[in-house]
Design a protein around this motif. Sequence first.
Motif, PDB file in Angstrom:
ATOM      1  N   ASN A 147       2.921  -5.262   5.789  1.00 31.72           N
ATOM      2  CA  ASN A 147       4.147  -5.892   5.296  1.00 31.72           C
ATOM      3  C   ASN A 147       4.727  -5.112   4.116  1.00 31.72           C
ATOM      4  O   ASN A 147       5.934  -4.903   4.045  1.00 31.72           O
ATOM      5  CB  ASN A 147       3.890  -7.342   4.883  1.00 31.72           C
ATOM      6  CG  ASN A 147       3.898  -8.284   6.065  1.00 31.72           C
ATOM      7  OD1 ASN A 147       4.368  -7.937   7.131  1.00 31.72           O
ATOM      8  ND2 ASN A 147       3.361  -9.475   5.854  1.00 31.72           N
ATOM      9  N   ALA A 148       3.885  -4.720   3.187  1.00 29.34           N
ATOM     10  CA  ALA A 148       4.347  -3.950   2.029  1.00 29.34           C
ATOM     11  C   ALA A 148       4.922  -2.609   2.485  1.00 29.34           C
ATOM     12  O   ALA A 148       5.972  -2.172   2.004  1.00 29.34           O
ATOM     13  CB  ALA A 148       3.201  -3.729   1.044  1.00 29.34           C
ATOM     14  N   PHE A 149       4.240  -1.979   3.444  1.00 27.04           N
ATOM     15  CA  PHE A 149       4.727  -0.708   3.973  1.00 27.04           C
ATOM     16  C   PHE A 149       6.091  -0.891   4.640  1.00 27.04           C
ATOM     17  O   PHE A 149       7.014  -0.096   4.414  1.00 27.04           O
ATOM     18  CB  PHE A 149       3.700  -0.123   4.975  1.00 27.04           C
ATOM     19  CG  PHE A 149       4.181   1.130   5.638  1.00 27.04           C
ATOM     20  CD1 PHE A 149       4.133   2.345   4.968  1.00 27.04           C
ATOM     21  CD2 PHE A 149       4.708   1.094   6.927  1.00 27.04           C
ATOM     22  CE1 PHE A 149       4.589   3.504   5.578  1.00 27.04           C
ATOM     23  CE2 PHE A 149       5.168   2.252   7.528  1.00 27.04           C
ATOM     24  CZ  PHE A 149       5.104   3.460   6.863  1.00 27.04           C
ATOM     25  N   ASN A 150       6.214  -1.928   5.472  1.00 30.11           N
ATOM     26  CA  ASN A 150       7.488  -2.189   6.160  1.00 30.11           C
ATOM     27  C   ASN A 150       8.613  -2.481   5.166  1.00 30.11           C
ATOM     28  O   ASN A 150       9.741  -2.028   5.355  1.00 30.11           O
ATOM     29  CB  ASN A 150       7.339  -3.342   7.159  1.00 30.11           C
ATOM     30  CG  ASN A 150       6.546  -2.934   8.391  1.00 30.11           C
ATOM     31  OD1 ASN A 150       6.456  -1.749   8.708  1.00 30.11           O
ATOM     32  ND2 ASN A 150       5.963  -3.909   9.072  1.00 30.11           N
ATOM     33  N   LYS A 151       8.313  -3.227   4.102  1.00 28.33           N
ATOM     34  CA  LYS A 151       9.312  -3.511   3.061  1.00 28.33           C
ATOM     35  C   LYS A 151       9.754  -2.216   2.383  1.00 28.33           C
ATOM     36  O   LYS A 151      10.933  -2.005   2.142  1.00 28.33           O
ATOM     37  CB  LYS A 151       8.758  -4.478   2.011  1.00 28.33           C
ATOM     38  CG  LYS A 151       8.728  -5.900   2.455  1.00 28.33           C
ATOM     39  CD  LYS A 151      10.125  -6.461   2.350  1.00 28.33           C
ATOM     40  CE  LYS A 151      10.054  -7.966   2.472  1.00 28.33           C
ATOM     41  NZ  LYS A 151      11.348  -8.508   2.855  1.00 28.33           N
TER      42      LYS A 151
ATOM     43  N   ILE B 271      13.628   2.147   1.561  1.00 31.64           N
ATOM     44  CA  ILE B 271      13.937   3.582   1.603  1.00 31.64           C
ATOM     45  C   ILE B 271      15.080   3.844   2.583  1.00 31.64           C
ATOM     46  O   ILE B 271      16.000   4.619   2.287  1.00 31.64           O
ATOM     47  CB  ILE B 271      12.669   4.403   1.957  1.00 31.64           C
ATOM     48  CG1 ILE B 271      11.697   4.370   0.772  1.00 31.64           C
ATOM     49  CG2 ILE B 271      13.031   5.837   2.354  1.00 31.64           C
ATOM     50  CD1 ILE B 271      10.326   4.929   1.084  1.00 31.64           C
ATOM     51  N   THR B 272      15.058   3.205   3.729  1.00 35.21           N
ATOM     52  CA  THR B 272      16.124   3.367   4.727  1.00 35.21           C
ATOM     53  C   THR B 272      17.466   2.905   4.166  1.00 35.21           C
ATOM     54  O   THR B 272      18.484   3.582   4.333  1.00 35.21           O
ATOM     55  CB  THR B 272      15.774   2.578   6.007  1.00 35.21           C
ATOM     56  OG1 THR B 272      14.516   3.045   6.503  1.00 35.21           O
ATOM     57  CG2 THR B 272      16.837   2.757   7.071  1.00 35.21           C
ATOM     58  N   ASN B 273      17.472   1.760   3.469  1.00 33.88           N
ATOM     59  CA  ASN B 273      18.711   1.262   2.858  1.00 33.88           C
ATOM     60  C   ASN B 273      19.222   2.217   1.779  1.00 33.88           C
ATOM     61  O   ASN B 273      20.426   2.493   1.698  1.00 33.88           O
ATOM     62  CB  ASN B 273      18.503  -0.130   2.260  1.00 33.88           C
ATOM     63  CG  ASN B 273      18.377  -1.201   3.316  1.00 33.88           C
ATOM     64  OD1 ASN B 273      18.836  -1.044   4.441  1.00 33.88           O
ATOM     65  ND2 ASN B 273      17.740  -2.308   2.956  1.00 33.88           N
TER      66      ASN B 273
END
Length: 180
Positions: free
Chosen positions: A10-14, A19-21
């Motif tokens: 979850n932390a990685f996905n956040k 980063i993508t945003n």
Amino acid sequence: MLPVTCVSLNAFNKRMENITNLAAQYAHSLLKTQDRRQHWQLNSKPFLLKYLNGIAEKCKLKWKVGVNEILQNLESVYLVFDAEPSGIVEQSQFSLVQKMKVGGFLSYSQTRNGQIVVWINFPCIDGMSDEKTKAEMLETIEPEELTEENVNRYIEKFLHEMIQWENDARDEIGFVRHKH
């Protein structure tokens, strides 16, 4: 309690979403800079040159319109007073030197990101002070905000400041100190 791997995932996905945003925001900033620069070249600079030349022609002062194009995408268009005798004369046993009043200009200058800084540079009496001439930033705007109304407002402010410079004793009182 969630397994460690779920929390880490979850932390990685956040983080990846963040980063993508941020990468998308950065790409948008780069495009905005390109758009500003293009607007300056196609619209703002030609408008300023034509409009300021019209003002300079209509108002018969000793001023002219100039362009600084030495650095592409850091260009400026300006309205500048001609250098002229200040009326101050330095005299010695062997010479008379007329001190010149130089400067006094209103500039519309591109910034590194394509925005426009509107600023005033005050005149100075050449050879009378070791200090740099005073400059005052009026505003940072988008190129599309260079309208007749805004340009007129900046010219009014510029002329008001030049009148004050001529009428007010802002300089140090005293004698020029000669360097030996």
